[in-house]
Design a protein around this motif. Structure first.
Motif, PDB file in Angstrom:
ATOM      1  N   ALA A  80      -4.356   3.601   2.789  1.00 25.52           N
ATOM      2  CA  ALA A  80      -3.478   4.739   3.055  1.00 25.52           C
ATOM      3  C   ALA A  80      -2.136   4.276   3.619  1.00 25.52           C
ATOM      4  O   ALA A  80      -1.076   4.804   3.241  1.00 25.52           O
ATOM      5  N   GLN A  81      -2.157   3.287   4.509  1.00 28.76           N
ATOM      6  CA  GLN A  81      -0.918   2.784   5.096  1.00 28.76           C
ATOM      7  C   GLN A  81      -0.012   2.170   4.032  1.00 28.76           C
ATOM      8  O   GLN A  81       1.203   2.387   4.019  1.00 28.76           O
ATOM      9  N   ASN A  82      -0.583   1.404   3.123  1.00 29.73           N
ATOM     10  CA  ASN A  82       0.226   0.770   2.084  1.00 29.73           C
ATOM     11  C   ASN A  82       0.758   1.789   1.082  1.00 29.73           C
ATOM     12  O   ASN A  82       1.884   1.652   0.597  1.00 29.73           O
ATOM     13  N   VAL A  83      -0.022   2.806   0.764  1.00 25.52           N
ATOM     14  CA  VAL A  83       0.462   3.854  -0.135  1.00 25.52           C
ATOM     15  C   VAL A  83       1.617   4.610   0.516  1.00 25.52           C
ATOM     16  O   VAL A  83       2.651   4.890  -0.133  1.00 25.52           O
ATOM     17  N   THR A  84       1.498   4.939   1.797  1.00 24.44           N
ATOM     18  CA  THR A  84       2.587   5.657   2.467  1.00 24.44           C
ATOM     19  C   THR A  84       3.836   4.794   2.580  1.00 24.44           C
ATOM     20  O   THR A  84       4.954   5.316   2.517  1.00 24.44           O
ATOM     21  N   ALA A  85       3.656   3.481   2.730  1.00 27.78           N
ATOM     22  CA  ALA A  85       4.824   2.595   2.767  1.00 27.78           C
ATOM     23  C   ALA A  85       5.553   2.613   1.431  1.00 27.78           C
ATOM     24  O   ALA A  85       6.787   2.731   1.366  1.00 27.78           O
ATOM     25  N   LEU A  86       4.803   2.513   0.338  1.00 30.69           N
ATOM     26  CA  LEU A  86       5.421   2.588  -0.985  1.00 30.69           C
ATOM     27  C   LEU A  86       6.108   3.933  -1.194  1.00 30.69           C
ATOM     28  O   LEU A  86       7.228   4.009  -1.722  1.00 30.69           O
TER      29      LEU A  86
END
Length: 585
Positions: A80-86
């Motif tokens: 979830a953190q990496n998706v929100t960063a993208l």
């Protein structure tokens, strides 16, 4: 390779589907790419509990065990953190803005540096005091950094290709994050072969990436080394990314027969495709002498044990060598606290294949090994002196920690009236020794951790800065386990540049990297030296309590469940529950 035992038909169909679908992904407009990620977040949240529970059961503990916090951090929260960063970066571009804020790119000490974390107000609130900056390669200018960031979305998209991702068997999110990087940063569709150790994750990945698989942009396949080798050599595969060991890379590129050495010498590989990799190494944790209090020793012992014992030591970035000052009176105080923390941890096993054999080899080589804990898996070797020791030359990938003691006082440099062995006479001299040891003795350049009291950094700024600049690692954590760089999404993750396929070391290339920066040399993370409120008295003020990734955190499971839900769908109403749990940890 014997292909008679491999279902080549299924693998061929997976590759054929992707070759058909690659142009469709390349033509997908930015708005739809953003929407795909937005729709992915609810699927991550919906599968979070089941995915974490599957990991816990496979590793031998209950899903409601405090240890299961690791499975939440390393799977649904990281995803979830990496998706929100993208999403943050892509939304900026969609709004007609530069990927990087103007103030984020600066020149510092003759180099171009990019501030990549914190990015949002939620970052500043939930990880208060944590920062990250990317150091670019020498000669890179600020204008080049800004111009090259996310260039795939600013009129210079790379041609579509088909990539093979060979998944790792230890941390659940690795495979998923590598897929996202290939899709969004490199414009490549992906066949992902899950590792046999955690193939139980494949149904969860298939659900989370359901829209991508439905459109022919992602395929998941199972299998072992034979299936991986078949796909790597497949004419329909253009590029590869592998997370694993140096041996895995070399077997694919040079082969395993009698001519492998000759091929490497002549640089005539069996596999001559674009190949990126993250291959681990022997990671150090460097302890700088300074004015530590009893509370500092306790807290940093928990930090060090976490960096070793997270996931039972089955991390490519686990601290394997603790580099300490030989003459500092704080060294034995720290080791005493480390022993206390190791003994107090609940029993768990080293589940990864081969771990028990590697631990047995450590005990056989070191009769003085201390076995701490009833499970017999927590090994401390308190004084390693031989630079050819196996603990210093190869990754143990299990719960064994080696201690190396280096001089903390340069000959003839002690101030007048101060004994040469005084505990804190010259942190700079120790740092010089420690940096040289880490760079020149320990194999691998993936990540390192540097612990330094804020007052020591204030009194020795030049020496600390020189150490930070000189350590040749892709991620350096200052008072922060370097593995945190794997999780944040904005922080490029990979080995320090300089490896080649003939000497692959910790690998080639960077993944995650939401800003899609080029010319990356390393990421430098920082965290408070002490948790709130004690950080106020050490010179590292923040509102961050004991981090939830610490193995000693009492409420980590509750906290990270709530943080995962918040990351997938933020709302102010969730914050009181997060803070209440975090403060009790």
């Amino acid at each position: 390779m014997t292909t008679s035992l491999v279902d080549t038909g299924a693998l061929d169909r997976a590759v054929a589907d992707l070759r058909t679908g690659q142009d469709g992904w390349a033509a997908t407009p930015l708005a739809e790419r953003i929407a795909l990620l937005e729709r992915m977040l609810p699927r991550i949240a919906a599968r979070a509990a089941e995915m974490a529970a599957a990991g816990a059961r496979a590793k031998g503990y209950a899903p409601d065990s405090p240890v299961a916090a690791e499975d939440w951090i390393g799977a649904p929260w990281a995803m979830a953190q990496n998706v929100t960063a993208l999403l943050h970066v892509l939304r900026r571009i969609a709004a007609g803005r530069e990927p990087l804020p103007a103030h984020a790119v600066r020149e510092h000490r003759g180099r171009t540096v990019v501030d990549v974390f914190p990015v949002t107000g939620w970052d500043r609130l939930l990880l208060n005091g944590f920062t990250a900056e990317v150091h670019t390669r020498p000669g890179t200018t600020p204008s080049q950094v800004r111009d090259r960031a996310a260039r795939a979305y600013r009129g210079r998209a790379p041609r579509p290709r088909v990539s093979l991702v060979l998944g790792a068997g230890n941390v659940a999110a690795i495979t998923a994050l590598d897929i996202l990087h290939k899709l969004y940063a490199e414009n490549q569709v992906v066949v992902a072969k899950t590792n046999p150790v955690n193939d139980y994750l494949r149904p969860h990945f298939a659900e989370i990436f359901a829209e991508f698989t439905a459109r022919g942009w992602v395929r998941f396949v199972a299998g072992g080394a034979a299936e991986g080798a078949y796909l790597a050599a497949h004419d329909g595969i253009d590029t590869l990314h592998v997370t694993g060991s140096e041996r895995t890379h070399d077997a694919l590129v040079w082969g395993t027969d009698d001519r492998a050495g000759e091929r490497r010498r002549d640089d005539t590989p069996l596999l001559d495709k674009e190949f990126t990799s993250e291959l681990g190494g022997v990671s150090p944790c460097i302890v700088t002498p300074g004015p530590w209090t009893r509370a500092d020793f306790r807290h940093q012992a928990e930090h060090i044990v976490t960096s070793k014992m997270n996931n039972s030591g089955h991390n490519c970035i686990a601290s394997q060598v603790l580099i300490v000052p030989a003459d500092w009176d704080g060294t034995e105080k720290l080791l005493t606290e480390i022993r206390r923390v190791l003994r107090a941890l609940p029993p768990r096993t080293d589940y990864y294949p081969g771990a028990q054999d590697r631990l047995a080899a450590v005990r056989a080589a070191h009769p003085e090994t201390e076995v701490l804990g009833a499970d017999g898996c927590r090994l401390l070797v308190p004084d390693v002196t031989d630079r050819d020791d196996p603990l210093l030359t190869g990754e143990v990938f299990a719960s064994a920690l080696a201690v190396v003691r280096l001089p903390s006082t340069a000959p003839g440099t002690a101030p007048a009236g101060v004994p040469a062995g005084d505990p804190a006479t010259d942190p700079g001299a120790f740092l010089k020794e420690a940096v040289a040891f880490a760079n020149d003795v320990l194999p691998g350049t993936l990540g390192a951790t540097l612990l330094v009291h804020p007052r020591t950094e204030k009194s020795h700024p030049r020496q600390v800065i020189e150490a930070i600049d000189s350590l040749r690692y892709g991620t350096l954590g200052v008072n922060c386990w370097s593995a945190i760089g794997f999780l944040l999404g904005y922080t490029p993750w990979g080995a320090h540049p300089g490896h080649t396929r003939r000497a692959i070391g910790s690998g080639i290339g960077f993944v995650h990297n939401a800003f899609m920066l080029e010319d990356v040399e390393k990421t430098v993370l920082r965290a408070p030296f002490a948790p709130a409120p004690r950080g106020l008295f050490t010179g590292s003020p923040s509102i961050s309590p004991r981090p939830p990734f610490y193995v000693t955190n009492r409420t980590a499971l509750t906290t990270i469940r709530r943080v995962t839900a918040f990351t997938a769908a933020p709302s102010l109403a969730q914050l009181p529950g997060i803070f209440t749990s975090a403060l009790r940890g």
